[in-house]
Design an enzyme around this catalytic site. Sequence first.
Site, mmCIF file in Angstrom:
data_model
loop_
_atom_site.group_PDB
_atom_site.id
_atom_site.type_symbol
_atom_site.label_atom_id
_atom_site.label_comp_id
_atom_site.label_asym_id
_atom_site.label_seq_id
_atom_site.Cartn_x
_atom_site.Cartn_y
_atom_site.Cartn_z
ATOM 1 N N SER A 1 38.267 -22.865 45.232
ATOM 2 C CA SER A 1 37.851 -21.626 44.565
ATOM 3 C C SER A 1 38.869 -20.488 44.719
ATOM 4 C CB SER A 1 36.464 -21.187 45.055
ATOM 5 O OG SER A 1 35.491 -22.176 44.767
ATOM 6 N N HIS B 1 22.616 -12.708 50.659
ATOM 7 C CA HIS B 1 23.835 -12.044 51.146
ATOM 8 C C HIS B 1 23.551 -11.294 52.444
ATOM 9 C CE1 HIS B 1 25.869 -13.317 47.632
ATOM 10 N NE2 HIS B 1 25.174 -12.567 46.794
ATOM 11 N N ARG C 1 34.539 -24.890 54.463
ATOM 12 C CA ARG C 1 33.717 -24.378 53.375
ATOM 13 C C ARG C 1 32.285 -24.820 53.606
ATOM 14 N NH1 ARG C 1 34.604 -23.455 47.083
ATOM 15 N NH2 ARG C 1 32.518 -22.718 46.593
ATOM 16 N N TRP D 1 33.770 -10.488 40.655
ATOM 17 C CA TRP D 1 33.466 -9.280 39.865
ATOM 18 C C TRP D 1 32.684 -9.633 38.611
ATOM 19 C CZ3 TRP D 1 33.921 -5.033 42.445
ATOM 20 C CH2 TRP D 1 34.956 -4.855 43.360
ATOM 21 N N LEU E 1 40.969 -11.177 68.755
ATOM 22 C CA LEU E 1 40.838 -11.824 67.451
ATOM 23 C C LEU E 1 41.229 -10.882 66.306
ATOM 24 C CD1 LEU E 1 39.615 -14.235 65.707
ATOM 25 C CD2 LEU E 1 37.501 -12.921 65.711
ATOM 26 N N ARG F 1 30.100 -11.406 38.416
ATOM 27 C CA ARG F 1 28.665 -11.592 38.673
ATOM 28 C C ARG F 1 27.879 -10.403 38.128
ATOM 29 N NH1 ARG F 1 27.747 -14.774 44.321
ATOM 30 N NH2 ARG F 1 29.295 -16.404 43.927
ATOM 31 N N ASN G 1 24.948 -18.436 49.991
ATOM 32 C CA ASN G 1 23.966 -17.357 50.179
ATOM 33 C C ASN G 1 22.893 -17.361 49.085
ATOM 34 O OD1 ASN G 1 25.535 -16.542 52.295
ATOM 35 N ND2 ASN G 1 26.366 -14.717 51.276
ATOM 36 N N ARG H 1 21.880 -19.809 47.059
ATOM 37 C CA ARG H 1 20.970 -20.957 47.131
ATOM 38 C C ARG H 1 20.005 -20.834 48.306
ATOM 39 N NH1 ARG H 1 25.653 -25.006 46.939
ATOM 40 N NH2 ARG H 1 26.791 -23.028 47.089
ATOM 41 N N ASP I 1 30.006 -19.939 51.722
ATOM 42 C CA ASP I 1 29.302 -20.143 50.454
ATOM 43 C C ASP I 1 27.868 -20.619 50.687
ATOM 44 O OD1 ASP I 1 29.154 -20.089 47.688
ATOM 45 O OD2 ASP I 1 29.741 -22.184 47.485
ATOM 46 N N GLU J 1 43.907 -28.404 57.636
ATOM 47 C CA GLU J 1 42.863 -29.415 57.701
ATOM 48 C C GLU J 1 41.621 -28.833 57.030
ATOM 49 O OE1 GLU J 1 43.223 -32.485 58.877
ATOM 50 O OE2 GLU J 1 45.330 -32.010 59.270
ATOM 51 N N GLU K 1 37.178 -13.352 41.217
ATOM 52 C CA GLU K 1 36.277 -13.814 40.146
ATOM 53 C C GLU K 1 34.841 -13.325 40.360
ATOM 54 O OE1 GLU K 1 38.467 -16.006 41.704
ATOM 55 O OE2 GLU K 1 39.880 -15.764 40.061
HETATM 56 C C1 IPE Z 1 33.844 -18.546 46.761
HETATM 57 O O1 IPE Z 1 32.531 -18.841 46.463
HETATM 58 C C2 IPE Z 1 34.002 -17.076 47.036
HETATM 59 C C3 IPE Z 1 33.381 -16.589 48.259
HETATM 60 C C4 IPE Z 1 32.741 -17.314 49.134
HETATM 61 C C5 IPE Z 1 33.534 -15.165 48.511
HETATM 62 P P1 IPE Z 1 32.009 -18.867 44.953
HETATM 63 O O2 IPE Z 1 30.573 -19.182 45.009
HETATM 64 O O3 IPE Z 1 32.404 -17.622 44.263
HETATM 65 O O4 IPE Z 1 32.860 -20.068 44.331
HETATM 66 P P2 IPE Z 1 32.467 -21.068 43.165
HETATM 67 O O5 IPE Z 1 32.008 -20.241 42.004
HETATM 68 O O6 IPE Z 1 31.391 -21.947 43.693
HETATM 69 O O7 IPE Z 1 33.717 -21.851 42.903
HETATM 70 C C1 IPE Z 2 28.803 -16.763 48.780
HETATM 71 O O1 IPE Z 2 27.525 -17.181 48.420
HETATM 72 C C2 IPE Z 2 28.943 -15.263 48.799
HETATM 73 C C3 IPE Z 2 29.806 -14.732 47.733
HETATM 74 C C4 IPE Z 2 30.442 -15.447 46.862
HETATM 75 C C5 IPE Z 2 29.970 -13.285 47.677
HETATM 76 P P1 IPE Z 2 27.108 -17.347 46.913
HETATM 77 O O2 IPE Z 2 26.553 -16.049 46.423
HETATM 78 O O3 IPE Z 2 28.227 -17.893 46.110
HETATM 79 O O4 IPE Z 2 25.943 -18.407 47.045
HETATM 80 P P2 IPE Z 2 25.667 -19.642 46.083
HETATM 81 O O5 IPE Z 2 26.918 -20.454 46.020
HETATM 82 O O6 IPE Z 2 25.290 -19.092 44.752
HETATM 83 O O7 IPE Z 2 24.546 -20.385 46.739
HETATM 84 MG MG MG Z 3 28.825 -19.779 45.697
#
Ligand code: IPE
Ligand code: IPE
Ligand code: MG
Length: 236
Positions: free
Chosen positions: A189, A30, A181, A62, A124, A64, A15, A17, A13, A200, A60
């Site tokens: 999430s 991304h 995470r 989708w 792996l 976006r 990308n 920001r 998570d 853990e 979820e």
């Molecule tokens: C979780 O991140 C999903 C992925 C990393 C693919 P999100 O950014 O979608 O989760 P929330 O919205 O912060 O809970």
């Molecule tokens: C995770 O990064 C990638 C996906 C969920 C596909 P985000 O796109 O959720 O990045 P933030 O959380 O908005 O920074």
């Molecule tokens: Mg995110």
Amino acid sequence: MSKAPRHLAVIMDGNGRWAKSRGFDRTAGHRAGTDATRRIVRACGERGVEHLTLYTFSSENWQRPPLEVRAIMSLLIEMVNREVDDLNRNNVRLRTIGDLSVMPEKAREAIESGMERTAGNTGLQLHLALSYGGRQEILEGVRSMARAAQTGRISPEEINEDNFRRSLYAADVPDPDLMIRTGGDHRISNFLLWQLAYAELWFSDVLWPDFDETHLDEAFRDFGGRQRRYGRVLEA
Ligand code: IPE
Ligand code: IPE
Ligand code: MG
């Protein structure tokens, strides 16, 4: 004492920001995230991780903006096609969990071809969670159990953790030992809800595109020092 988990699960998570803080659009984040993914896959192979599950796209996600979803799908196709040779060189087997049936056809084709071309690899196992939701996975399992009960293949009393586990997406894969995470948020999430029961957890403030081997090793060091009790009392 550093220790590589047998199964590492990662919520990649941050990308968006990462991009925003640089004045880029989210797509650039991304793209930068794919470099981190490549780094971490390689590092996990080198450190003896057997299973790596990457939360790549949630059920979820989708919701976006369509442009962002399209960009993520294009990057996925590009990445899978480009990396297959490297995966083969490193003996990595590509697999997926999630509802592939709702993925765009081109993405599904790329993934399926990648899975076929790496099917014989014995190092792996890289599991991409695509259109994945933990609740959806459990519900599908419940549905298949209900069907089995309805047709008399199993009685409701016979349903237990072992046979229910086998109705989930990756029946042969052991539960994650460690879940990382990135991106600073402390939540699951909808990731691997059943499988994370005794994992853990390690939360990092580092945004996914910045996550590297040093951060991974920091998590593995901490993991190595943890005492996993599974609800029991460990005698001295
Ligand atoms: C979780 O991140 C999903 C992925 C990393 C693919 P999100 O950014 O979608 O989760 P929330 O919205 O912060 O809970
Ligand atoms: C995770 O990064 C990638 C996906 C969920 C596909 P985000 O796109 O959720 O990045 P933030 O959380 O908005 O920074
Ligand atoms: Mg995110």
